[in-house]
Write a protein that holds these residues in place. Structure first.
Motif, PDB file in Angstrom:
ATOM      1  N   MET A 160      50.358  51.593  47.460  1.00 36.38           N
ATOM      2  CA  MET A 160      50.997  50.521  46.677  1.00 36.38           C
ATOM      3  C   MET A 160      49.947  49.696  45.938  1.00 36.38           C
ATOM      4  N   ALA A 161      48.881  49.313  46.674  1.00 38.37           N
ATOM      5  CA  ALA A 161      47.835  48.479  46.071  1.00 38.37           C
ATOM      6  C   ALA A 161      47.163  49.192  44.898  1.00 38.37           C
ATOM      7  N   LYS A 162      46.983  50.525  45.020  1.00 37.16           N
ATOM      8  CA  LYS A 162      46.332  51.287  43.947  1.00 37.16           C
ATOM      9  C   LYS A 162      47.230  51.359  42.713  1.00 37.16           C
ATOM     10  N   ILE A 163      48.555  51.548  42.952  1.00 43.91           N
ATOM     11  CA  ILE A 163      49.493  51.700  41.843  1.00 43.91           C
ATOM     12  C   ILE A 163      49.566  50.411  41.014  1.00 43.91           C
ATOM     13  N   PHE A 164      49.640  49.253  41.735  1.00 44.57           N
ATOM     14  CA  PHE A 164      49.812  47.964  41.053  1.00 44.57           C
ATOM     15  C   PHE A 164      48.518  47.140  41.018  1.00 44.57           C
ATOM     16  N   LYS A 165      47.387  47.831  41.050  1.00 44.12           N
ATOM     17  CA  LYS A 165      46.097  47.147  41.142  1.00 44.12           C
ATOM     18  C   LYS A 165      45.906  46.091  40.060  1.00 44.12           C
ATOM     19  N   TYR A 166      46.360  46.378  38.845  1.00 42.64           N
ATOM     20  CA  TYR A 166      46.147  45.462  37.722  1.00 42.64           C
ATOM     21  C   TYR A 166      47.402  44.662  37.376  1.00 42.64           C
ATOM     22  N   ASN A 167      48.425  44.725  38.257  1.00 45.90           N
ATOM     23  CA  ASN A 167      49.684  44.036  37.978  1.00 45.90           C
ATOM     24  C   ASN A 167      49.636  42.597  38.459  1.00 45.90           C
ATOM     25  N   LEU A 168      49.824  41.658  37.542  1.00 41.95           N
ATOM     26  CA  LEU A 168      49.725  40.235  37.868  1.00 41.95           C
ATOM     27  C   LEU A 168      50.759  39.816  38.916  1.00 41.95           C
ATOM     28  N   ILE A 169      52.017  40.237  38.725  1.00 35.02           N
ATOM     29  CA  ILE A 169      53.096  39.825  39.634  1.00 35.02           C
ATOM     30  C   ILE A 169      52.840  40.336  41.056  1.00 35.02           C
ATOM     31  N   TYR A 170      52.399  41.601  41.162  1.00 33.03           N
ATOM     32  CA  TYR A 170      52.140  42.172  42.491  1.00 33.03           C
ATOM     33  C   TYR A 170      51.020  41.426  43.206  1.00 33.03           C
ATOM     34  N   ALA A 197      42.207  41.884  52.046  1.00 28.83           N
ATOM     35  CA  ALA A 197      41.074  41.761  51.122  1.00 28.83           C
ATOM     36  C   ALA A 197      40.423  43.111  50.869  1.00 28.83           C
ATOM     37  N   GLU A 198      40.248  43.896  51.947  1.00 33.00           N
ATOM     38  CA  GLU A 198      39.586  45.192  51.799  1.00 33.00           C
ATOM     39  C   GLU A 198      40.454  46.195  51.049  1.00 33.00           C
ATOM     40  N   LYS A 199      41.781  46.059  51.168  1.00 33.37           N
ATOM     41  CA  LYS A 199      42.682  46.981  50.477  1.00 33.37           C
ATOM     42  C   LYS A 199      42.893  46.573  49.015  1.00 33.37           C
ATOM     43  N   LEU A 200      43.060  45.279  48.792  1.00 34.56           N
ATOM     44  CA  LEU A 200      43.383  44.790  47.453  1.00 34.56           C
ATOM     45  C   LEU A 200      42.135  44.556  46.610  1.00 34.56           C
ATOM     46  N   GLY A 201      41.008  44.222  47.269  1.00 38.22           N
ATOM     47  CA  GLY A 201      39.775  43.961  46.533  1.00 38.22           C
ATOM     48  C   GLY A 201      39.878  42.695  45.697  1.00 38.22           C
ATOM     49  N   GLY A 202      39.193  42.707  44.560  1.00 36.69           N
ATOM     50  CA  GLY A 202      39.253  41.547  43.675  1.00 36.69           C
ATOM     51  C   GLY A 202      38.688  40.304  44.319  1.00 36.69           C
ATOM     52  N   ILE A 203      39.383  39.197  44.079  1.00 33.79           N
ATOM     53  CA  ILE A 203      38.845  37.904  44.477  1.00 33.79           C
ATOM     54  C   ILE A 203      38.972  37.632  45.973  1.00 33.79           C
ATOM     55  N   LEU A 204      39.863  38.358  46.673  1.00 37.67           N
ATOM     56  CA  LEU A 204      40.084  38.077  48.084  1.00 37.67           C
ATOM     57  C   LEU A 204      38.810  38.249  48.912  1.00 37.67           C
ATOM     58  N   ILE A 205      38.015  39.266  48.582  1.00 31.09           N
ATOM     59  CA  ILE A 205      36.760  39.476  49.320  1.00 31.09           C
ATOM     60  C   ILE A 205      35.802  38.321  49.064  1.00 31.09           C
ATOM     61  N   LYS A 206      35.620  37.980  47.790  1.00 32.52           N
ATOM     62  CA  LYS A 206      34.707  36.892  47.451  1.00 32.52           C
ATOM     63  C   LYS A 206      35.228  35.549  47.962  1.00 32.52           C
ATOM     64  N   LEU A 207      36.552  35.377  47.936  1.00 35.19           N
ATOM     65  CA  LEU A 207      37.140  34.152  48.477  1.00 35.19           C
ATOM     66  C   LEU A 207      36.857  34.041  49.970  1.00 35.19           C
ATOM     67  N   GLY A 208      36.979  35.159  50.681  1.00 35.82           N
ATOM     68  CA  GLY A 208      36.674  35.156  52.115  1.00 35.82           C
ATOM     69  C   GLY A 208      35.236  34.774  52.388  1.00 35.82           C
ATOM     70  N   GLN A 209      34.320  35.319  51.587  1.00 36.13           N
ATOM     71  CA  GLN A 209      32.906  34.981  51.746  1.00 36.13           C
ATOM     72  C   GLN A 209      32.657  33.518  51.384  1.00 36.13           C
ATOM     73  N   PHE A 210      33.373  33.023  50.365  1.00 39.04           N
ATOM     74  CA  PHE A 210      33.248  31.614  49.969  1.00 39.04           C
ATOM     75  C   PHE A 210      33.776  30.705  51.083  1.00 39.04           C
ATOM     76  N   LEU A 211      34.943  31.052  51.637  1.00 39.88           N
ATOM     77  CA  LEU A 211      35.539  30.226  52.694  1.00 39.88           C
ATOM     78  C   LEU A 211      34.686  30.223  53.957  1.00 39.88           C
ATOM     79  N   SER A 212      33.944  31.316  54.192  1.00 36.63           N
ATOM     80  CA  SER A 212      33.097  31.357  55.385  1.00 36.63           C
ATOM     81  C   SER A 212      31.953  30.357  55.304  1.00 36.63           C
ATOM     82  N   THR A 213      31.710  29.795  54.088  1.00 37.66           N
ATOM     83  CA  THR A 213      30.693  28.750  53.940  1.00 37.66           C
ATOM     84  C   THR A 213      31.273  27.367  54.203  1.00 37.66           C
TER      85      THR A 213
END
Length: 553
Positions: free
Chosen positions: A1-11, A60-76
């Motif tokens: 699902m994540a791969k199919i709608f990777k660039y979909n804003l609503i998803y 975060a690992e499945k969707l990628g994008g900002i979730l990974i960087k957000l997680g690293q940011f929040l860990s600070t």
């Protein structure tokens, strides 16, 4: 699902916003079910936070994008994130599959405006590292130099900007429906986040940082910063010297190559304390993977995508802060914290002053004489508690600084557990502080000690008058009522949205002559109208009860 709608804003917005709403509802329900916080309650709370952090990490690992960087940011953000959540996020790394080889080649060609063979003798097809923003490849230039080429992912900027829309929604929900939203400056936090993420997307900015550190430490024989190929680096491609070596925490590697661990630890300590104390930029992501130890004992520092800065005025205010602690003057401490933008406008400075003083008093009985990793961890936890309970919010640079300090200390103890950090730190801090300032502080402390018996009230009486037991109980009641109020408000909004959706389904079914859809819409409508009324009545009862308590008090 994540791969199919990777660039979909609503998803992407739906996944990110729903996860945030679900976490908020879980926290509210937990508070409702557990009014008494004993050891079992705390254990259940920690388990719930662990589950939430793991779910976040998985998404975060499945969707990628900002979730990974957000997680690293929040860990600070130790000023508001729970420690147990941060520990889980510390393990969040860029575990994403590499981009297609063809995409990497196409990006390099487009950025260079020429074929690879113009500048490269060889280019390895397999990425040596893969991250959410880009991948790293090993290559050889036409002059024989071995280099690392960092290539930005295709359409990653588009994904980030779509995720920013989702984050704006999440921040609005936090601001309206949570106590945290009332306490924190979420607008400033969102701006910090967008600034940090956009900066990491720009490899030209990282090039500038890398060259800054190279020039700053090029004359230090014990430290190696990679050279950058300025002419081949662009906004989407970064080319730097390839550096061999093991992770700095690889003790077996050091033993094999007869590297002195104590000397290595001291070198690393001196390198980072220079960055942490003096004005200038500091390496904000000093984890073991970014610090390498070479066969000859040289320490290599890599990856300057995340960099903070200490300004001259920051150093001045920090010295005043230290001086305030030395002479036991907490007005100076609060003034410095305020000028450093730590204290939010709604802060109760009198209460904050008392909390800081009580914490310092706990460590003035000699517990800081023998500093080790356990004492440092305990002190870090106590500081985190103050920041979470009080209206304190770290500016981004200080959040990065505290995180970097804590990571470096952990690495130092991992390499050489017998390290005497106090012995190494005191001379550095004395030099940094300045002899004149230290003498002034000692003189003021001496004068204060002479006059204190005459001018001061008994501390125990002051503490009692400023923080009575009844006030503390009432603060807890108000906090609990506020949580309930916000929870009911959130449920009312969600229920109203479901009523609107149900009406829409019914109208759609009626217009399209789809009787089943009309029935489903009416059933959902009836359920949520009943639910909305129940929540509304309960909410009104809570408001009346609160008014009665306020009148009685």
């Amino acid at each position: 699902m994540a791969k199919i709608f990777k660039y979909n804003l609503i998803y992407r917005c739906t996944v990110i916003v729903w996860m945030a709403v679900k976490f908020i509802i879980k926290i509210y329900f937990f508070y409702f079910r557990n009014k008494i916080w004993d050891k079992k309650t705390v254990a259940r709370w920690d388990n719930m936070l662990c589950d939430m952090a793991r779910e976040y990490r998985d998404k975060a690992e499945k969707l990628g994008g900002i979730l990974i960087k957000l997680g690293q940011f929040l860990s600070t953000r130790t000023d508001f994130m729970p420690d147990i959540f941060i520990k889980e996020l510390d393990d969040l790394v860029d575990r994403v599959p590499p981009m297609p080889y063809e995409d990497a080649i196409a990006t390099i060609k487009k950025e260079w405006g020429t074929e690879l063979t113009t500048h490269l003798m060889a280019f390895e097809r397999k990425a040596v590292a893969s991250a959410s923003i880009g991948d790293v490849y090993r290559a050889i230039l036409t002059d024989g130099s071995v280099v690392a080429i960092k290539v930005r992912r295709k359409r990653i900027e588009e994904i980030f900007h779509k995720d920013f829309v989702a984050l704006r929604m999440v921040f609005w929900i936090l601001k309206v429906f949570t106590t945290f939203g009332k306490k924190a400056d979420l607008n400033a936090l969102y701006k910090e986040l967008v600034l940090v993420m956009n900066r990491e997307l720009d490899y030209e900015q990282e090039l500038e940082f890398g060259e800054y550190f190279y020039n700053r430490y090029k004359n230090d024989p014990a430290i190696r910063i990679p050279r950058y190929e300025h002419d081949l680096s662009t906004e989407k491609v970064l080319v730097m010297e390839w550096i061999e070596g093991a992770k700095i925490t690889d003790v077996e590697f050091m033993k094999k190559h007869r590297i002195d661990r104590e000397k290595t630890t001291k070198t690393l300590f001196d390198h980072y304390i220079d960055q942490f104390l003096n004005p200038g930029k500091f390496h904000a992501d000093p984890h073991a993977g970014n610090i390498r130890i070479q066969k000859d004992g040289t320490i290599a520092i890599l990856d300057f995508g995340m960099v903070g800065e200490i300004k001259v005025d920051d150093t001045k205010q920090f010295k005043l802060l230290v001086q305030g602690f030395i002479i036991d003057n907490y007005d100076i401490v609060l003034s410095s914290l305020d000028k450093m933008n730590f204290i939010l406008p709604n802060a109760d400075k009198k209460k904050l002053k008392r909390v800081i003083k009580e914490t310092v008093d706990m460590y003035s009985d000699g517990s800081m004489k023998n500093i080790d990793s356990k004492v440092m961890n305990q002190l870090s936890e106590d500081i985190s508690i103050i920041m979470k309970d009080q209206p304190i919010q770290l500016p981004a640079n200080y959040a990065y600084l505290l995180r970097a300090v804590s990571i470096v200390i952990g690495i130092l103890f991992a390499i050489y557990p017998e390290m005497d950090i106090k012995k190494w730190a005191v001379p550095k801090i004395k030099t940094w502080f300045g002899r004149k300032s230290l003498l002034e502080s000692v003189s003021k402390q001496y004068a204060k000690n002479l006059t204190e018996p005459i001018l001061s009230y008994p501390r125990a009486l002051l503490s009692f008058l400023e923080s009575g037991e009844q006030d503390r109980k009432w603060d807890k009641v108000k906090h609990h009522v506020k949580l309930k109020h916000q929870f009911y408000l959130l449920l009312e909004v969600l229920s109203f949205m479901m009523v609107v959706i149900a009406i829409g389904i019914s109208i759609w079914g009626f217009v399209g002559s789809m009787k089943p859809m009309v029935i489903i819409g009416l059933i959902v409508l009836g359920i949520f109208i009943i639910f909305l009324n129940i929540i509304f009545v309960s909410h009104m009862r809570l408001i009346r009860k609160t008014k009665t308590q306020l009148t009685d008090s």
